[in-house]
Design a protein around this motif. Structure first.
Motif, PDB file in Angstrom:
ATOM      1  N   PHE A 234      -1.824 -45.214 -27.007  1.00  0.00           N
ATOM      2  CA  PHE A 234      -1.979 -45.561 -25.591  1.00  0.00           C
ATOM      3  C   PHE A 234      -1.764 -44.306 -24.766  1.00  0.00           C
ATOM      4  N   SER A 235      -2.348 -44.301 -23.575  1.00  0.00           N
ATOM      5  CA  SER A 235      -2.229 -43.141 -22.693  1.00  0.00           C
ATOM      6  C   SER A 235      -1.534 -43.593 -21.422  1.00  0.00           C
ATOM      7  N   ALA A 236      -0.533 -42.817 -20.995  1.00  0.00           N
ATOM      8  CA  ALA A 236       0.222 -43.238 -19.814  1.00  0.00           C
ATOM      9  C   ALA A 236       0.803 -42.025 -19.092  1.00  0.00           C
ATOM     10  N   ALA A 237       1.063 -42.224 -17.792  1.00  0.00           N
ATOM     11  CA  ALA A 237       1.727 -41.197 -16.987  1.00  0.00           C
ATOM     12  C   ALA A 237       3.214 -41.527 -16.876  1.00  0.00           C
ATOM     13  N   HIS A 238       4.020 -40.512 -16.617  1.00  0.00           N
ATOM     14  CA  HIS A 238       5.435 -40.760 -16.349  1.00  0.00           C
ATOM     15  C   HIS A 238       6.041 -39.578 -15.598  1.00  0.00           C
TER      16      HIS A 238
ATOM     17  N   LEU B  40       1.042 -53.429 -25.695  1.00  0.00           N
ATOM     18  CA  LEU B  40       0.606 -52.121 -25.197  1.00  0.00           C
ATOM     19  C   LEU B  40      -0.350 -52.226 -24.008  1.00  0.00           C
ATOM     20  N   GLU B  41      -0.923 -53.399 -23.797  1.00  0.00           N
ATOM     21  CA  GLU B  41      -1.749 -53.589 -22.593  1.00  0.00           C
ATOM     22  C   GLU B  41      -0.938 -53.286 -21.333  1.00  0.00           C
TER      23      GLU B  41
ATOM     24  N   HIS C 110      -2.875 -46.731 -19.955  1.00  0.00           N
ATOM     25  CA  HIS C 110      -3.474 -46.351 -18.671  1.00  0.00           C
ATOM     26  C   HIS C 110      -2.664 -46.842 -17.487  1.00  0.00           C
ATOM     27  N   LYS C 111      -1.336 -46.766 -17.643  1.00  0.00           N
ATOM     28  CA  LYS C 111      -0.417 -47.109 -16.551  1.00  0.00           C
ATOM     29  C   LYS C 111       0.439 -45.893 -16.227  1.00  0.00           C
ATOM     30  N   HIS C 112       1.098 -45.974 -15.062  1.00  0.00           N
ATOM     31  CA  HIS C 112       2.169 -45.027 -14.749  1.00  0.00           C
ATOM     32  C   HIS C 112       3.463 -45.750 -15.110  1.00  0.00           C
ATOM     33  N   LEU C 113       4.167 -45.243 -16.116  1.00  0.00           N
ATOM     34  CA  LEU C 113       5.296 -45.992 -16.672  1.00  0.00           C
ATOM     35  C   LEU C 113       6.383 -46.276 -15.628  1.00  0.00           C
ATOM     36  N   ASN C 114       6.637 -45.321 -14.715  1.00  0.00           N
ATOM     37  CA  ASN C 114       7.665 -45.544 -13.685  1.00  0.00           C
ATOM     38  C   ASN C 114       7.201 -46.558 -12.642  1.00  0.00           C
TER      39      ASN C 114
END
Ligand SMILES: [Zn+2]
Ligand SMILES: [Zn+2]
Length: 272
Positions: free
Chosen positions: A11-15, A75-76, A80-84
């Motif tokens: 999965f790909s995510a920002a934080h 994981l949905e 593609h979310k910003h974790l914070n």
């Protein structure tokens, strides 16, 4: 008969790391670039390992497509979310690899079917940085390092003929060499303030003197440890352990050494 079954997910995510109880200076000192207020991101890789008895009818611990469905649903909420910003899990803790892997454990473990238990989660933040969680009070944090060195396998306790016979090409008089790669795993409680078992900067600082010492050298000719014993990968991993245990103490849990991509040696405190 109990078997461990693993499946890999991505999965790909920002934080962003930011402790509101600290000054901006303190945040930058501890978290460095990871404090960037706009966030940054990673292609996370999650390895899910479950344990259970092999079903006599299906021949499986768990149907892999069922595992894919369970973990995929979890994981949905991360992909593609910003974790914070977009998930509820990191309001009071940092979205570090150690904390993310614990949150994922709490979401995946209860969804597994009866008779199947979660054995281990390993979350890679990058190809070289990962955290392991086994459901206990501590987590593991690990990183890969590399050094390039020459060596020659030659036992001081054997005759030249015996050494040639035993080690073959590896006994070549002028030596040969490898790009050694090793994975260092450290265990400990996850600190509330930082969300970390160990700060990457601290781990790098502990490993750096060893890399400086070994990189681009001849193991046998330049290091006392290998004067008395052949520089087999078993002895190299033992040396890495000895040096890093002195720097990291009891937190050091495991060292995995690749002499080549195909020859792998591990040493440390065994997995639970
Ligand atoms: Zn990051
Ligand atoms: Zn070699």
């Amino acid at each position: 008969m109990e078997v461990l079954t693993s499946k890999r997910f991505e999965f790909s995510a920002a934080h962003r790391y930011w402790n509101p109880e600290w000054s901006a200076e303190r945040n930058i000192e501890v978290f460095g670039k990871c404090t960037n207020s706009h966030g940054h991101g990673h292609n996370y890789v999650l390895e899910v390992t479950v344990a259970g008895a092999v079903d006599p009818v299906t021949g499986m611990v768990i149907n892999v497509s069922e595992l894919k469905r369970i973990v995929g649903r979890v994981l949905e909420g991360f992909d593609h979310k910003h974790l914070n910003e977009d998930t509820p899990y990191f309001r009071d803790c940092q979205p570090t690899t150690e904390n993310i892997v614990q949150v994922l454990w709490s979401l995946i473990a209860p969804e597994l079917p009866a008779g199947v238990r979660l054995h281990r989660l390993r979350l890679y933040e990058t190809a070289d940085i990962f955290a392991d969680f086994y459901g206990g009070a501590t987590a593991n944090f690990g990183r890969n390092y590399q050094f390039s060195a020459a060596h020659r396998l030659d036992s001081p306790q054997l005759s030249p003929a015996e050494n040639t016979e035993l080690y073959g090409k590896c006994n070549n008089l002028k030596g040969h060499g490898h790009d050694y790669r090793f994975e260092v795993t450290v265990e400990g409680p996850v600190e509330r303030e930082t969300g970390m078992v160990i700060n990457l900067v601290e781990l790098d600082a502990a490993v750096r003197p060893l890399l400086d010492e070994l990189d681009h050298t001849h193991l046998d000719l330049q290091h006392a440890f290998f004067v008395e014993r052949p520089s087999t990968a078993e002895h190299v991993v033992a040396y890495l352990w000895q040096r890093l245990a002195a720097a990291l103490g009891l937190r050091l849990r495991w060292i995995k050494l690749w002499e080549t991509p195909n020859n792998i040696f591990e040493y440390g405190v065994h997995e639970p």
